[in-house]
Scaffold this motif. Structure first.
Motif, PDB file in Angstrom:
ATOM      1  N   GLN A   1       0.836  -1.199   0.000  1.00 39.63           N
ATOM      2  CA  GLN A   1       0.000   0.000   0.000  1.00 39.63           C
ATOM      3  C   GLN A   1       0.877   1.257   0.000  1.00 39.63           C
ATOM      4  OE1 GLN A   1      -2.714  -0.352   3.327  1.00 39.63           O
ATOM      5  NE2 GLN A   1      -4.309  -1.150   1.965  1.00 39.63           N
ATOM      6  N   ALA A   2       0.305   2.326  -0.501  1.00 39.33           N
ATOM      7  CA  ALA A   2       1.007   3.607  -0.476  1.00 39.33           C
ATOM      8  C   ALA A   2       1.441   3.943   0.947  1.00 39.33           C
ATOM      9  CB  ALA A   2       0.122   4.705  -1.039  1.00 39.33           C
ATOM     10  N   GLY A   3       2.675   4.433   1.064  1.00 39.17           N
ATOM     11  CA  GLY A   3       3.237   4.733   2.366  1.00 39.17           C
ATOM     12  C   GLY A   3       4.020   3.587   2.975  1.00 39.17           C
TER      13      GLY A   3
ATOM     14  N   MET B   1      13.142   0.645   0.063  1.00 43.05           N
ATOM     15  CA  MET B   1      12.187   1.617  -0.444  1.00 43.05           C
ATOM     16  C   MET B   1      11.156   1.916   0.639  1.00 43.05           C
ATOM     17  SD  MET B   1      11.634   0.131  -4.299  1.00 43.05           S
ATOM     18  CE  MET B   1      10.876  -1.390  -3.755  1.00 43.05           C
ATOM     19  N   SER B   2      11.033   3.180   0.990  1.00 48.21           N
ATOM     20  CA  SER B   2      10.090   3.606   2.017  1.00 48.21           C
ATOM     21  C   SER B   2       9.186   4.698   1.454  1.00 48.21           C
ATOM     22  CB  SER B   2      10.847   4.123   3.240  1.00 48.21           C
ATOM     23  OG  SER B   2      11.722   3.150   3.750  1.00 48.21           O
ATOM     24  N   SER B   3       8.112   4.963   2.170  1.00 43.27           N
ATOM     25  CA  SER B   3       7.146   5.989   1.744  1.00 43.27           C
ATOM     26  C   SER B   3       6.779   5.803   0.279  1.00 43.27           C
ATOM     27  CB  SER B   3       7.727   7.391   1.973  1.00 43.27           C
ATOM     28  OG  SER B   3       8.054   7.591   3.320  1.00 43.27           O
ATOM     29  N   LEU B   4       6.473   4.568  -0.071  1.00 44.33           N
ATOM     30  CA  LEU B   4       6.193   4.253  -1.468  1.00 44.33           C
ATOM     31  C   LEU B   4       4.930   4.947  -1.958  1.00 44.33           C
ATOM     32  CD1 LEU B   4       7.274   0.543  -1.364  1.00 44.33           C
ATOM     33  CD2 LEU B   4       8.093   2.208  -3.033  1.00 44.33           C
TER      34      LEU B   4
ATOM     35  N   GLN C   1       8.597  -7.226 -10.074  1.00 44.37           N
ATOM     36  CA  GLN C   1       7.482  -6.282 -10.102  1.00 44.37           C
ATOM     37  C   GLN C   1       7.267  -5.663  -8.721  1.00 44.37           C
ATOM     38  OE1 GLN C   1       5.276  -5.369 -12.794  1.00 44.37           O
ATOM     39  NE2 GLN C   1       4.620  -3.828 -11.291  1.00 44.37           N
ATOM     40  N   VAL C   2       7.147  -4.356  -8.713  1.00 44.88           N
ATOM     41  CA  VAL C   2       6.749  -3.621  -7.508  1.00 44.88           C
ATOM     42  C   VAL C   2       5.454  -2.886  -7.838  1.00 44.88           C
ATOM     43  CG1 VAL C   2       7.309  -1.705  -5.954  1.00 44.88           C
ATOM     44  CG2 VAL C   2       9.080  -3.355  -6.612  1.00 44.88           C
TER      45      VAL C   2
END
Length: 118
Positions: free
Chosen positions: A13-15, A82-85, A113-114
């Motif tokens: 999820q985002a974040g 990777m953070s705060s995606l 895939q991300v």
């Protein structure tokens, strides 16, 4: 030849956060750069981050402050924390290994895939 094995992609999820790993094996080079590129649908492949064997890092402006690249030279492995995606980070992420002997030689991973949902 250098073989690259990537792992760590997925759906978040985002974040949220993810960590990608890429392990190099085979005829590796003492002088090398390792890095991550990404390609979203309909877009060109772009640099995300790279790190030299001496630890010098480069980041795309879009990920500065959110992503961190690191490496373990003993394991020939590069990591991308990777953070705060964000949804716009959704792409196939490719590991790139560039080694120097008489000239620079490139090797690419198969991609992972991300997907970041909003």
């Amino acid at each position: 030849q250098v073989q690259l094995v990537e792992s760590g992609g997925g759906l978040v999820q985002a974040g949220g956060s993810l960590r990608l790993s890429c392990a190099a094996s085979g005829s590796t080079f003492s002088i090398n750069d390792m890095g991550w590129y990404r390609q979203a649908p309909g877009k060109q492949r772009e640099l995300v981050a790279q790190i030299s064997s001496g630890g010098i890092t480069t980041y795309a402006d879009s990920v500065l402050g959110r992503f961190t690249i690191s490496r373990d030279n003993a394991k020939n492995t590069v990591y991308l924390q990777m953070s705060s995606l964000k949804p716009e980070d959704t792409a196939v992420y490719y590991c790139r290994y560039r080694g120097l002997r008489s000239t620079w030689v490139d090797y690419w991973g198969q991609g992972t895939q991300v997907t970041v949902s909003s």
